[in-house]
Design a protein around this motif. Structure first.
Motif, PDB file in Angstrom:
ATOM      1  N   ASN A 226       0.834  -1.215   0.000  1.00 33.90           N
ATOM      2  CA  ASN A 226       0.000   0.000   0.000  1.00 33.90           C
ATOM      3  C   ASN A 226       0.863   1.257   0.000  1.00 33.90           C
ATOM      4  O   ASN A 226       0.493   2.284   0.571  1.00 33.90           O
ATOM      5  CB  ASN A 226      -0.966   0.015   1.185  1.00 33.90           C
ATOM      6  N   LEU A 230       0.225   2.218   5.684  1.00 32.55           N
ATOM      7  CA  LEU A 230      -0.367   1.241   6.590  1.00 32.55           C
ATOM      8  C   LEU A 230      -0.001   1.616   8.017  1.00 32.55           C
ATOM      9  O   LEU A 230       1.066   2.195   8.257  1.00 32.55           O
ATOM     10  CB  LEU A 230       0.142  -0.171   6.286  1.00 32.55           C
ATOM     11  N   MET A 297      -1.895  -2.373  -2.223  1.00 33.95           N
ATOM     12  CA  MET A 297      -2.539  -3.103  -1.127  1.00 33.95           C
ATOM     13  C   MET A 297      -2.721  -4.561  -1.528  1.00 33.95           C
ATOM     14  O   MET A 297      -3.097  -4.862  -2.675  1.00 33.95           O
ATOM     15  CB  MET A 297      -3.901  -2.472  -0.828  1.00 33.95           C
ATOM     16  N   GLU A 303      -5.930  -1.368   6.195  1.00 34.46           N
ATOM     17  CA  GLU A 303      -5.020  -0.227   6.249  1.00 34.46           C
ATOM     18  C   GLU A 303      -4.534   0.084   7.666  1.00 34.46           C
ATOM     19  O   GLU A 303      -3.398   0.508   7.860  1.00 34.46           O
ATOM     20  CB  GLU A 303      -5.688   1.020   5.655  1.00 34.46           C
TER      21      GLU A 303
END
Length: 341
Positions: A226, A230, A297, A303
């Protein structure tokens, strides 16, 4: 007390078993020593508990520790419907702590059957043995993964958890539902623990702490998912162990506890740390800047995780207190000693 620890060759199981033994309890450890990650690390953990490799490999036979007079180990899968009840029948446990499970979010995309066997069939076998052999308290591992697509932070145990984003998460939520049913029907206490990103010495090779350290030391790029956006509630293993042991040691009194009590707790550091800050702490400990490959992701990931542990503080005076830099430094020192020295 006499305590069964399943997953005793695993990361958390090893530390919980050692802590209980150091406090004078009698512990029986169970593990199937599968090949999800390097078996040699599992054997090394068991060796720290006084169980030599050749004895750890004896299927369905108890081996006595050479280090702890009150520790014995048996290689056994919890999905073994024949031999698990025999162990319960022979040992007369006071408390069962089920930490055995097929772990890993991403691996559940590759091998879903392993999660059904261990996390569903195996957990049912544990519940049935607890019912049949009158266990007063079952403590078991759940996971922060059950929060799935939940966007409210910090995560609280009262939040809805009906949107899992991986099979692993779905099996852990299933464990909580199964435990609730057995507590209600058969009157024994169950306590589920939603673990939040545990790290530290002796940690699993598939976890970020290990993967990043290993790659940086070997001058390889680390995979940053991501694009680094994160956050995780990274929790040091000593803090996790302290919480689990406090729950195991608290006596179950019929005068103080409701019959068939079912409880769920978050067990984490109660702080969310940005992934890039976590990587920086590793870089500082190694005095090396990591080569970073940025990725999107990954399926099954979320997340942000962040635990509200107020209930655990109230009921067990659980107060995690290991700063991220200190915990990272301890892991790096262990890694160098175990793999390089």
């Amino acid at each position: 007390m006499k305590i069964l620890i399943t997953g005793a060759a695993g990361f958390i199981g090893f530390f919980v078993a050692k802590s209980l033994l150091d406090k004078g309890h009698t512990v029986v450890g169970v593990d199937n020593i599968n090949d999800y990650y390097d078996r040699n690390l599992k054997y090394a953990r068991l060796n720290e508990l006084g169980i030599e490799k050749q004895n750890a490999e004896k299927c369905n036979l108890l081996s006595q520790s050479l280090k702890y007079k009150t520790f014995s180990f048996i290689k056994l899968a919890i999905e073994d419907r024949n031999n698990l009840p025999k162990l319960f029948s022979d040992q007369n446990f006071d408390v069962v702590c089920n930490l055995a499970a097929q772990a890993g979010v991403r691996y559940s995309l590759e091998n879903p059957e392993a999660y059904v066997d261990s996390n569903l069939v195996g957990f049912l076998n544990i519940l049935e043995c607890c019912r049949k052999y009158k266990i007063k308290h079952l403590v078991y591992a759940s996971s922060s993964s059950v929060y799935g697509l939940n966007e409210k932070v910090p995560f609280e145990t009262t939040d809805p958890v009906d949107q899992p984003v991986s099979l692993y998460a779905a099996t852990k939520k299933s464990n909580e539902l199964m435990a609730h049913s057995y507590s209600h029907l058969y009157g024994f206490k169950t306590t589920g623990l939603r673990f939040f990103t545990v790290y530290g010495p002796w940690g699993r090779p598939d976890m970020a702490m290990f993967l990043f350290t290993d790659a940086i030391i070997n001058d390889l790029p680390i995979k940053v998912f991501n694009n680094g956006k994160l956050e995780r509630d990274f929790t040091y293993i000593d803090d996790i162990t302290e919480g689990v042991v406090r729950i195991i040691q608290k006596p179950v009194s019929e005068q103080l506890e409701k019959k068939g009590e079912f409880k769920i707790y978050n067990i984490g550091n109660s702080k969310s740390v940005k992934l890039m800050d976590f990587i920086t702490a590793i870089e500082d400990s190694l005095d090396t800047v990591a080569k970073k490959d940025m990725y999107p992701m990954q399926p099954g990931d979320v997340e942000k995780t962040w635990a509200n542990v107020d209930d655990l503080i109230t009921d067990y005076d659980y107060r995690p207190n290991t700063p991220i830099k200190e915990g990272v430094q301890r892991f790096v020192e262990w890694y160098k000693d175990f793999y390089i020295s």
